[in-house]
Structures are given as structure tokens and as C-alpha cells.
Design an enzyme around this catalytic site. Structure first.
Site, PDB file in Angstrom:
ATOM      1  N   ASP A  25      41.936  -5.779  25.203  1.00 26.06           N
ATOM      2  CA  ASP A  25      41.060  -6.641  24.400  1.00 26.06           C
ATOM      3  C   ASP A  25      40.629  -7.852  25.224  1.00 26.06           C
ATOM      4  O   ASP A  25      39.872  -8.705  24.742  1.00 26.06           O
ATOM      5  CB  ASP A  25      41.700  -7.027  23.057  1.00 26.06           C
ATOM      6  CG  ASP A  25      42.995  -7.793  23.211  1.00 26.06           C
ATOM      7  OD1 ASP A  25      43.476  -7.952  24.354  1.00 26.06           O
ATOM      8  OD2 ASP A  25      43.541  -8.238  22.174  1.00 26.06           O
ATOM      9  N   SER A  26      41.062  -7.900  26.498  1.00 23.76           N
ATOM     10  CA  SER A  26      40.493  -8.865  27.448  1.00 23.76           C
ATOM     11  C   SER A  26      38.998  -8.593  27.624  1.00 23.76           C
ATOM     12  O   SER A  26      38.282  -9.410  28.208  1.00 23.76           O
ATOM     13  CB  SER A  26      41.217  -8.800  28.798  1.00 23.76           C
ATOM     14  OG  SER A  26      41.298  -7.452  29.251  1.00 23.76           O
ATOM     15  N   ASP A  64      43.954  -1.389  23.512  1.00 21.62           N
ATOM     16  CA  ASP A  64      44.536  -2.445  22.672  1.00 21.62           C
ATOM     17  C   ASP A  64      44.042  -2.301  21.246  1.00 21.62           C
ATOM     18  O   ASP A  64      42.838  -2.075  21.019  1.00 21.62           O
ATOM     19  CB  ASP A  64      44.089  -3.818  23.185  1.00 21.62           C
ATOM     20  CG  ASP A  64      45.057  -4.417  24.170  1.00 21.62           C
ATOM     21  OD1 ASP A  64      46.274  -4.180  24.041  1.00 21.62           O
ATOM     22  OD2 ASP A  64      44.593  -5.130  25.086  1.00 21.62           O
ATOM     23  N   LYS A  94      48.059  -0.051  22.382  1.00 18.29           N
ATOM     24  CA  LYS A  94      48.972  -1.156  22.720  1.00 18.29           C
ATOM     25  C   LYS A  94      48.885  -2.210  21.630  1.00 18.29           C
ATOM     26  O   LYS A  94      47.788  -2.530  21.157  1.00 18.29           O
ATOM     27  CB  LYS A  94      48.611  -1.752  24.081  1.00 18.29           C
ATOM     28  CG  LYS A  94      49.482  -2.960  24.453  1.00 18.29           C
ATOM     29  CD  LYS A  94      49.419  -3.299  25.930  1.00 18.29           C
ATOM     30  CE  LYS A  94      48.205  -4.066  26.373  1.00 18.29           C
ATOM     31  NZ  LYS A  94      48.029  -5.380  25.715  1.00 18.29           N
ATOM     32  N   GLU A  96      50.586  -6.156  20.430  1.00 18.33           N
ATOM     33  CA  GLU A  96      51.336  -7.333  20.863  1.00 18.33           C
ATOM     34  C   GLU A  96      52.399  -7.699  19.830  1.00 18.33           C
ATOM     35  O   GLU A  96      52.090  -7.741  18.631  1.00 18.33           O
ATOM     36  CB  GLU A  96      50.386  -8.527  21.044  1.00 18.33           C
ATOM     37  CG  GLU A  96      49.374  -8.326  22.155  1.00 18.33           C
ATOM     38  CD  GLU A  96      48.456  -9.530  22.345  1.00 18.33           C
ATOM     39  OE1 GLU A  96      48.672 -10.586  21.701  1.00 18.33           O
ATOM     40  OE2 GLU A  96      47.517  -9.410  23.154  1.00 18.33           O
ATOM     41  N   GLU A 163      53.996 -10.012  30.065  1.00 15.41           N
ATOM     42  CA  GLU A 163      52.951 -10.887  30.613  1.00 15.41           C
ATOM     43  C   GLU A 163      53.473 -12.304  30.814  1.00 15.41           C
ATOM     44  O   GLU A 163      54.017 -12.926  29.889  1.00 15.41           O
ATOM     45  CB  GLU A 163      51.729 -10.892  29.665  1.00 15.41           C
ATOM     46  CG  GLU A 163      50.606 -11.784  30.186  1.00 15.41           C
ATOM     47  CD  GLU A 163      49.253 -11.543  29.525  1.00 15.41           C
ATOM     48  OE1 GLU A 163      49.128 -10.623  28.701  1.00 15.41           O
ATOM     49  OE2 GLU A 163      48.316 -12.289  29.847  1.00 15.41           O
TER      50      GLU A 163
HETATM   51  O1  KIV Z   1      43.903  -7.195  27.321  1.00 18.53           O
HETATM   52  C1  KIV Z   1      44.396  -6.985  28.447  1.00 18.53           C
HETATM   53  O2  KIV Z   1      43.693  -6.821  29.453  1.00 18.53           O
HETATM   54  C2  KIV Z   1      45.846  -6.949  28.562  1.00 18.53           C
HETATM   55  C3  KIV Z   1      46.430  -6.958  29.942  1.00 18.53           C
HETATM   56  C4  KIV Z   1      46.293  -8.290  30.553  1.00 18.53           C
HETATM   57  C5  KIV Z   1      47.831  -6.490  29.946  1.00 18.53           C
HETATM   58  O3  KIV Z   1      46.528  -6.934  27.576  1.00 18.53           O
END
Ligand code: KIV
Length: 245
Positions: A25-26, A64, A94, A96, A163
Site C-alpha cells: 500500500d506504499s 497489502d 499482508k 499490519e 519494519e
Molecule cells: O507497503 C509496503 O511497501 C510495505 C513494505 C515497505 C514492507 O509494506
């Protein structure tokens, strides 16, 4: 593991032999220009994930689940994870969080959807912590993180991202669980490493955390290429004789 958010980049990353591609989600930061990952929607993530999946032949693709697509109820989380797998075609999701989300993780794993955990700096909780600084330097937070990692393993995750935590703590976590840990700013003793593609390729000059190694300076390469194109067009040097019909 590296991130990717679109077909073309995913294809390059896959062909280079990366084992896991994360549709992070980056994307909210590097693709959409938001300051945080909070605005990312499930529909946006589904779009990015489906583009990536079409570019990948070999790598495992994990996406994510974005903020508020899994925090309200376990049922809603399962629906979000199911859409990600069914509509985008990813191999896993994924999430969090630690102990607080283990029931949710169990529900998703029980439905046959592999889950990767994410502990330490969890960007979706930025407004709870107020900073992107290194996490778990304090003993109590470090102990809680180890407990969270064990709880995640117990709930069925197949891997955990760590992280921005001290390297010594990442080593302890890695020794405390059987599932592989994947570090970003967590030192060399994790089982694997992950970086954001745009950062490691040097596309983004403004982001300079200590943990980042730039493997290329694509920003300069692209900038120079575009400048050269502008000059060539203005000088009527492009298109040349061989570039026309
Ligand atoms: O969103 C993302 O890119 C991440 C990585 C930094 C692990 O969660």
C-alpha cells in the site's frame, strides 16, 4: 522481496528473479503521491494488484490489505482478502498488526488465503504513533513485539515483515518464530529483505532513510533522457530519416 505496482515494472522484477513481489500500500506514496498509506482504498489496491499479476510468471505475489479493509470485523477482512485473491489473482495478503488481529488472520487463513504479517513500524497506524522513527527501542515495546510475532505465527501467518526495528530485536524475533521474517530497516539477521522498488532504483530523491541502499539512479537517467528528447524535437533532430515512413 521487492514491491511493484504495475504490469511493466512487475515484469522486469519477475524476470530478474525476485522470489516475492509485494503490491504494497506504499503505492499510496509512490504511485499516488499521498503523504501516508491511509487514503489507499481496496479498489485501488485491487487495480494495482491485478496489473502486477498480469506481469508475473514466477514470483509469489502478495498484496497489502489497505487501511480499514480488515480492521472493522473479521468477516469484512475475509471478504477483502477473498476479493484480492479472486479478482486480482494474488497468492496471499499482508496485514499490519499483532495480537489484536489474530482472530482476523485465523479467519482468512482458514478460508485458504495465505497471510503475511507486518510488525514494527506499521504505516497504517501513523496517527497513533505520530512518527516514522525506529520502533521498539524500549524494552516493553520490544517484548510486546516478540509476543506479537509468536501470536502471528500461532494464528497461521506464513511469514512476517519486520519494519524499522533495532537489528538486535529483529534477530531475537527471527530466532523466536519458525516462519521466515522479512526485514526492512531491521538489520541483516532476518530471513529475507524487502525494499520499495522506486526507492532502491533511485526514482525518488527525496526519501533518504538510513536503511535504504540505492542500486541505480533512474531519476537521473530518466531526467536526462527526457531533456535530450525535448532538445531533439526542438532542433528537428527527431524524428530522423530512419524514424519515419
Ligand atoms: O507497503 C509496503 O511497501 C510495505 C513494505 C515497505 C514492507 O509494506
Amino acid at each position: 522481496m521487492l514491491t511493484a505496482y504495475d504490469y511493466t515494472m512487475a515484469k522486469i522484477v519477475d524476470q530478474a528473479g525476485i522470489e516475492v513481489i509485494l503490491v504494497g500500500d506504499s503505492a499510496s506514496n509512490v504511485m499516488a503521491g499521498h503523504e501516508t498509506t491511509i487514503p489507499m482504498t481496496l479498489d485501488n489496491m485491487l487495480y494495482h494488484a491485478s496489473c502486477v499479476v498480469r506481469g508475473v510468471d514466477k514470483a509469489l505475489v502478495i498484496a497489502d490489505l489497505p487501511f480499514m479493509s480488515y480492521q472493522v470485523t473479521a468477516k469484512e477482512a475475509l471478504i477483502s482478502a477473498g476479493r484480492m485473491m479472486k479478482e486480482a489473482g494474488v497468492h496471499g495478503v499482508k496485514l499490519e498488526g499483532g495480537e489484536a488481529i489474530t482472530d482476523t488472520i485465523k479467519r482468512i487463513v482458514d478460508a485458504g488465503i495465505p497471510v503475511m504479517g507486518h510488525l514494527g513500524l506499521t504505516p497504517q497506524s501513523i496517527y497513533k504513533f505520530g512518527t516514522y522513527k525506529v520502533r521498539a527501542r524500549e524494552e516493553s515495546e520490544a517484548e510486546q513485539l516478540i509476543q506479537d510475532a509468536r501470536a502471528l505465527e500461532e494464528s497461521g501467518v506464513f511469514s512476517i515483515v519486520l519494519e524499522k526495528i533495532p537489528a538486535s530485536l529483529a534477530r531475537k524475533v527471527t530466532d523466536s518464530v519458525r516462519v521466515p521474517t522479512i526485514g526492512i530497516g531491521a538489520g541483516p539477521d532476518c530471513d529475507g529483505q524487502v525494499l520499495v522498488l522506486h526507492d532502491m532504483l533511485g526514482l525518488n530523491k527525496e526519501f533518504n532513510p538510513r536503511f535504504l541502499r540505492r542500486y541505480a539512479d533512474l531519476h537521473s537517467i530518466m531526467h536526462n533522457a527526457i531533456e535530450q528528447y525535448i532538445e531533439d524535437v526542438k532542433n528537428v533532430d527527431f524524428p530522423g530519416k530512419e524514424e519515419q515512413y
